[in-house]
Write an enzyme that holds these catalytic residues in place. Structure first.
Site, mmCIF file in Angstrom:
data_model
loop_
_atom_site.group_PDB
_atom_site.id
_atom_site.type_symbol
_atom_site.label_atom_id
_atom_site.label_comp_id
_atom_site.label_asym_id
_atom_site.label_seq_id
_atom_site.Cartn_x
_atom_site.Cartn_y
_atom_site.Cartn_z
ATOM 1 N N LYS A 91 0.839 -1.204 0.000
ATOM 2 C CA LYS A 91 0.000 0.000 0.000
ATOM 3 C C LYS A 91 0.871 1.250 0.000
ATOM 4 C CE LYS A 91 -0.586 -0.469 5.019
ATOM 5 N NZ LYS A 91 -0.228 0.794 5.613
ATOM 6 N N TYR A 149 18.505 29.866 2.969
ATOM 7 C CA TYR A 149 17.386 30.653 3.487
ATOM 8 C C TYR A 149 17.476 30.832 4.999
ATOM 9 C CZ TYR A 149 14.971 30.173 -0.993
ATOM 10 O OH TYR A 149 14.628 30.247 -2.324
#
EC number: 5.1.1.1
Length: 361
Positions: free
Chosen positions: A35, A256
């Site tokens: 899954k 950043y």
């Protein structure tokens, strides 16, 4: 020219891990969980390699199961969350999907249907997870309702799920084991209880079917342990390349927020991978990374497409050199310690702009 981010996936390691699990659970069948895109490894690719090698493939929905049938997977497939709409019962019957029943509405959906083939069914019982499954008061009635339905093949399997399998000393484990023992002794059919962590921590309770997920993909399901501790090997090696080398003076900031300031003159590498590829944005300074198989560390904030690394340990590194984010020689469990994530969501987060390449056995 495509981006440098690539995931190398090892067929050899996948089959090795399956073999290890089979040797650890010699009396049990295996539902291999594929899954969530096989935990980020590729639903179709993993399933094609496991088809017919395991008792069943476990998916979350009929959409995943149908995709596998269309891809040529012909072996058994189990809908681990059962159906979401009544019409899926007809699909499951035609495609020979095994169905997990965990709620009354799913059982009642059978009453007004005529199915071409009997369904192989599982009854899910909640022994303490508090998620899906019939409570222990309603479970016998649900089992009887399925037993009396002509569209359900007999006998019915029974499964439950450990909430704290990775913590062998948690008191809920023994409570769940006892509840499951007490309930299942009254009914025939296959029993399934253990995920990867349960298989390792509770070898006396493997029952008829085990359901490995993370262990199958070569990641430790036990906190504080590495996959290698259980003779498991990582399937995925996430890698990229250096695309630039910078020499920055003491006091220079990187990335950043300028959250990293060079404490001295530094040689810094820029690599072509970032959170836009699925590498965690929360990765902290110091996280391990391999440059030419030499362990280095991440500095500065992870950007969308790039990440910066300290090249002090690899002074001869140059643009184009290979960089490993996790996988061979760098366990993802160790990288996860520098993030706010677990290996589970790190693997599932890998984006489709990362190229996947499977080795051939």
């Amino acid at each position: 020219m495509s981006r440098a981010a690539i995931a190398i996936l090892s067929t050899e390691n996948l089959l090795h891990n399956l073999s290890v699990i089979q040797s650890q659970t010699p009396s049990s069948k295996i539902i291999a969980l594929v899954k969530a895109n096989a935990y980020g490894h590729g639903l179709r690719s993993v399933s094609a390699r496991l088809d017919k090698r395991v008792y069943s493939l476990g998916v979350a929905s009929s959409d995943e199961a149908i995709a596998l049938r269309r891809a040529g997977v012909s072996g058994p497939i189990t809908l681990m969350e059962g159906i979401f709409e009544q019409d899926e019962l007809l699909i499951a019957s035609c495609e020979k999907f095994q169905v997990v029943f965990h709620d009354w509405w799913q059982v009642k959906a059978l009453e007004s249907l005529s199915l071409p083939l009997p369904l192989q069914a599982w009854l899910k019982v909640d022994t303490g997870m508090g998620r899906l499954g019939f409570n222990l008061f309603d479970a016998p009635k649900a089992y009887q309702a399925l037993s009396n339905n002509p569209h359900i093949a007999q006998p019915i399997g029974i499964m439950s799920h450990l909430a704290c399998a990775d913590d062998v000393n948690h008191p809920l484990n023994q409570q769940q084991i006892q509840r499951f023992e007490n309930f299942t002794r009254n009914f025939p059919g296959l029993k399934s209880f253990c995920n990867s962590a349960g298989m390792i921590n509770f070898p006396d309770h493997h029952y008829d079917v085990v359901r490995p997920g993370m262990g199958l993909y070569g990641v430790s399901p036990i906190k504080g342990k590495l996959a290698a501790d259980f003779d498991l090997k990582p399937i995925m090696t996430l890698q990229t390349r250096l695309i630039a080398i910078r020499t920055l003076a003491k006091g220079s900031s990187i990335g950043y927020g300028s959250q990293f300031v060079c404490p001295k003159d530094m040689r810094v590498g820029v690599i072509a991978i970032g959170y836009g590829d699925g590498y965690p944005r929360t990765t902290r300074e110091g996280a391990p990374i391999l440059v030419n198989n030499v362990r280095c560390r991440i500095v500065g904030r992870v950007s969308m497409d790039m990440t910066t690394i300290d090249l002090e340990n690899c002074p001869d590194a140059k643009a184009g050199d290979p960089v490993i984010l996790w996988g061979n020689n760098l366990p993802i469990e160790q990288v996860a310690e520098y993030t706010s994530h677990s290996p589970y969501d790190m693997l599932c987060a890998i984006q489709n702009r990362v190229r996947f390449h499977w080795t051939k056995k």
